[in-house]
Design a protein around this motif. Structure first.
Motif, PDB file in Angstrom:
ATOM      1  N   ARG A 229       0.840  -1.192   0.000  1.00  0.00           N
ATOM      2  CA  ARG A 229       0.000   0.000   0.000  1.00  0.00           C
ATOM      3  C   ARG A 229       0.879   1.246   0.000  1.00  0.00           C
ATOM      4  O   ARG A 229       2.091   1.183   0.266  1.00  0.00           O
ATOM      5  N   ALA A 230       0.242   2.356  -0.308  1.00  0.00           N
ATOM      6  CA  ALA A 230       0.845   3.673  -0.096  1.00  0.00           C
ATOM      7  C   ALA A 230      -0.089   4.453   0.802  1.00  0.00           C
ATOM      8  O   ALA A 230      -1.320   4.381   0.659  1.00  0.00           O
ATOM      9  N   VAL A 231       0.476   5.184   1.750  1.00  0.00           N
ATOM     10  CA  VAL A 231      -0.338   5.956   2.684  1.00  0.00           C
ATOM     11  C   VAL A 231       0.151   7.398   2.702  1.00  0.00           C
ATOM     12  O   VAL A 231       1.344   7.676   2.578  1.00  0.00           O
ATOM     13  N   ARG A 232      -0.791   8.311   2.849  1.00  0.00           N
ATOM     14  CA  ARG A 232      -0.465   9.728   3.015  1.00  0.00           C
ATOM     15  C   ARG A 232      -0.562  10.040   4.501  1.00  0.00           C
ATOM     16  O   ARG A 232      -1.620   9.850   5.124  1.00  0.00           O
ATOM     17  N   VAL A 233       0.536  10.508   5.068  1.00  0.00           N
ATOM     18  CA  VAL A 233       0.665  10.651   6.515  1.00  0.00           C
ATOM     19  C   VAL A 233       0.954  12.099   6.871  1.00  0.00           C
ATOM     20  O   VAL A 233       1.772  12.761   6.224  1.00  0.00           O
ATOM     21  N   ALA A 234       0.301  12.583   7.906  1.00  0.00           N
ATOM     22  CA  ALA A 234       0.580  13.916   8.438  1.00  0.00           C
ATOM     23  C   ALA A 234       1.608  13.809   9.555  1.00  0.00           C
ATOM     24  O   ALA A 234       1.781  12.748  10.175  1.00  0.00           O
ATOM     25  N   GLU A 235       2.281  14.914   9.836  1.00  0.00           N
ATOM     26  CA  GLU A 235       3.185  14.929  10.974  1.00  0.00           C
ATOM     27  C   GLU A 235       2.402  14.554  12.228  1.00  0.00           C
ATOM     28  O   GLU A 235       1.298  15.028  12.463  1.00  0.00           O
ATOM     29  N   ARG A 238      -0.880  10.649  11.804  1.00  0.00           N
ATOM     30  CA  ARG A 238      -2.257  10.414  11.359  1.00  0.00           C
ATOM     31  C   ARG A 238      -2.261  10.072   9.875  1.00  0.00           C
ATOM     32  O   ARG A 238      -1.701  10.793   9.056  1.00  0.00           O
ATOM     33  N   VAL A 239      -2.923   8.966   9.538  1.00  0.00           N
ATOM     34  CA  VAL A 239      -3.046   8.542   8.152  1.00  0.00           C
ATOM     35  C   VAL A 239      -4.193   9.305   7.504  1.00  0.00           C
ATOM     36  O   VAL A 239      -5.346   9.192   7.923  1.00  0.00           O
ATOM     37  N   LEU A 240      -3.894  10.074   6.485  1.00  0.00           N
ATOM     38  CA  LEU A 240      -4.877  10.902   5.807  1.00  0.00           C
ATOM     39  C   LEU A 240      -5.539  10.185   4.638  1.00  0.00           C
ATOM     40  O   LEU A 240      -6.686  10.479   4.291  1.00  0.00           O
ATOM     41  N   GLN A 241      -4.810   9.269   4.013  1.00  0.00           N
ATOM     42  CA  GLN A 241      -5.323   8.532   2.857  1.00  0.00           C
ATOM     43  C   GLN A 241      -4.516   7.255   2.709  1.00  0.00           C
ATOM     44  O   GLN A 241      -3.328   7.222   3.043  1.00  0.00           O
ATOM     45  N   GLU A 242      -5.156   6.217   2.217  1.00  0.00           N
ATOM     46  CA  GLU A 242      -4.480   4.939   2.007  1.00  0.00           C
ATOM     47  C   GLU A 242      -4.962   4.335   0.706  1.00  0.00           C
ATOM     48  O   GLU A 242      -6.162   4.330   0.414  1.00  0.00           O
ATOM     49  N   VAL A 243      -4.015   3.832  -0.096  1.00  0.00           N
ATOM     50  CA  VAL A 243      -4.370   3.135  -1.330  1.00  0.00           C
ATOM     51  C   VAL A 243      -3.669   1.784  -1.335  1.00  0.00           C
ATOM     52  O   VAL A 243      -2.467   1.691  -1.103  1.00  0.00           O
ATOM     53  N   SER A 244      -4.439   0.725  -1.577  1.00  0.00           N
ATOM     54  CA  SER A 244      -3.902  -0.623  -1.634  1.00  0.00           C
ATOM     55  C   SER A 244      -3.419  -0.942  -3.038  1.00  0.00           C
ATOM     56  O   SER A 244      -4.034  -0.538  -4.027  1.00  0.00           O
ATOM     57  N   THR A 245      -2.319  -1.678  -3.120  1.00  0.00           N
ATOM     58  CA  THR A 245      -1.835  -2.164  -4.412  1.00  0.00           C
ATOM     59  C   THR A 245      -2.050  -3.670  -4.560  1.00  0.00           C
ATOM     60  O   THR A 245      -1.430  -4.319  -5.396  1.00  0.00           O
ATOM     61  N   GLY A 246      -2.932  -4.227  -3.748  1.00  0.00           N
ATOM     62  CA  GLY A 246      -3.343  -5.610  -3.900  1.00  0.00           C
ATOM     63  C   GLY A 246      -2.204  -6.591  -3.721  1.00  0.00           C
ATOM     64  O   GLY A 246      -1.514  -6.586  -2.704  1.00  0.00           O
TER      65      GLY A 246
END
Length: 296
Positions: A229-235, A238-246
């Motif tokens: 997966r790729a995740v967008r993380v704030a300082e 906190r995970v702001l968004q997550e996308v799975s790559t299966g």
């Protein structure tokens, strides 16, 4: 899974993705080449690197710097295409050199494995090196847990480092002269393992920050090398968004494209050298996101 577009396929293992001068630049580990690709998937080979290329970046005058992993050097591509040694890092590294950031002043920040990952050696922490524009090398941080992607915050005052086996992103105050303050947590995803058994670090990995890129809001897209997966993380974590790559692992990422809002993901079935060296299963997937990269 999100709706990805496949931009490239048929390579061994991509690393060091960078959007530069209207194209995506990449290192392909086991074909030992650096390539550049436009948004239509048209590819140009830019360099052959026998020592295995990884991190990429550019000096202020436009010359390309390439991490040559196995011989622990930083190479410089001259205007005529010739590769020369910009810096020898063998005296300050304890494993293959790894990812790199070249900042706006031409300083290169280079991590290393710390131990022989593919050879099954005991786990050991690693240092972060700063290579100045004249090729001088300084160790600026020690005892990092597989330092990987390096980023600078939009205000230029903080250096952030992904620690792939540390369950964390670390931050350092960045002084004008390139010196770093003490390490502090930028984001923590789980407890820090101890000892020299790599299996303990893998088993305890809640998120394994491999490649990464900071966006215009100061959040970080992190490629989770163990979580597909790729995740967008704030300082603060906190995970702001997550996308799975299966079924595909995600090992590096960057932001780019004409408006800076294309997320490029380097994916492959796994990161194991004996599986990747002869296979041609690595791909680049793209996804549109809301917040552009810092240059977008």
């Amino acid at each position: 899974m999100s709706a990805f577009h496949t931009l490239l396929s048929g390579y061994t293992f991509f690393e060091g993705p960078r959007w530069h001068d209207g194209r995506l630049w990449l290192s392909d580990f086991y074909t030992h080449q650096v390539i550049a690709c436009d948004m239509q998937g048209q590819v140009e080979k830019m360099a052959d690197v026998p020592g295995q290329p990884s991190g990429l970046g550019w000096l202020p005058d436009g010359r390309l710097l390439i991490v040559s992993m196995r011989d622990r050097k930083l190479l410089r591509r001259e205007p005529d295409g010739q590769l020369v040694t910009h810096a020898d890092l063998s005296g300050v590294t304890t494993g293959h050199c790894n990812d790199m950031l070249v900042d706006t002043q031409g300083r290169a920040w280079v991590g290393n494995f710390g131990f022989d990952l593919m050879g099954g050696a005991p786990f050991s922490t690693a240092s972060l090196a700063r290579v100045d524009p004249d090729g001088g090398v300084q160790v600026v941080a020690r005892d990092l847990y597989f330092p990987n992607a390096v980023m600078v915050t939009p205000d230029g005052k903080t250096l952030v480092v992904n620690e792939s086996f540390g369950n964390r992103l670390s931050a350092f105050d960045l002084a004008a002269d390139g010196s770093l303050g003490p390490r502090r947590d930028w984001a923590v995803f789980g407890p820090l393992a101890r000892g020299d058994k790599l299996d303990d670090y893998i088993a305890g990995g809640k998120l394994a920050p491999d490649g990464g890129v900071m966006d215009a809001e100061g959040a970080v897209w992190v490629a989770d090398a163990l979580g597909n997966r790729a995740v967008r993380v704030a300082e603060g974590g906190r995970v702001l968004q997550e996308v799975s790559t299966g079924a595909m692992g995600t090992f590096a990422c960057t932001l780019g494209g004409p408006d800076g809002r294309t997320l490029f993901l380097c994916v492959a079935p796994d990161f194991l050298e004996h599986n990747r060296v002869a296979a041609r299963e690595a791909q680049i997937w793209t996804l549109k996101v809301d917040v552009p990269g810092m240059g977008g």
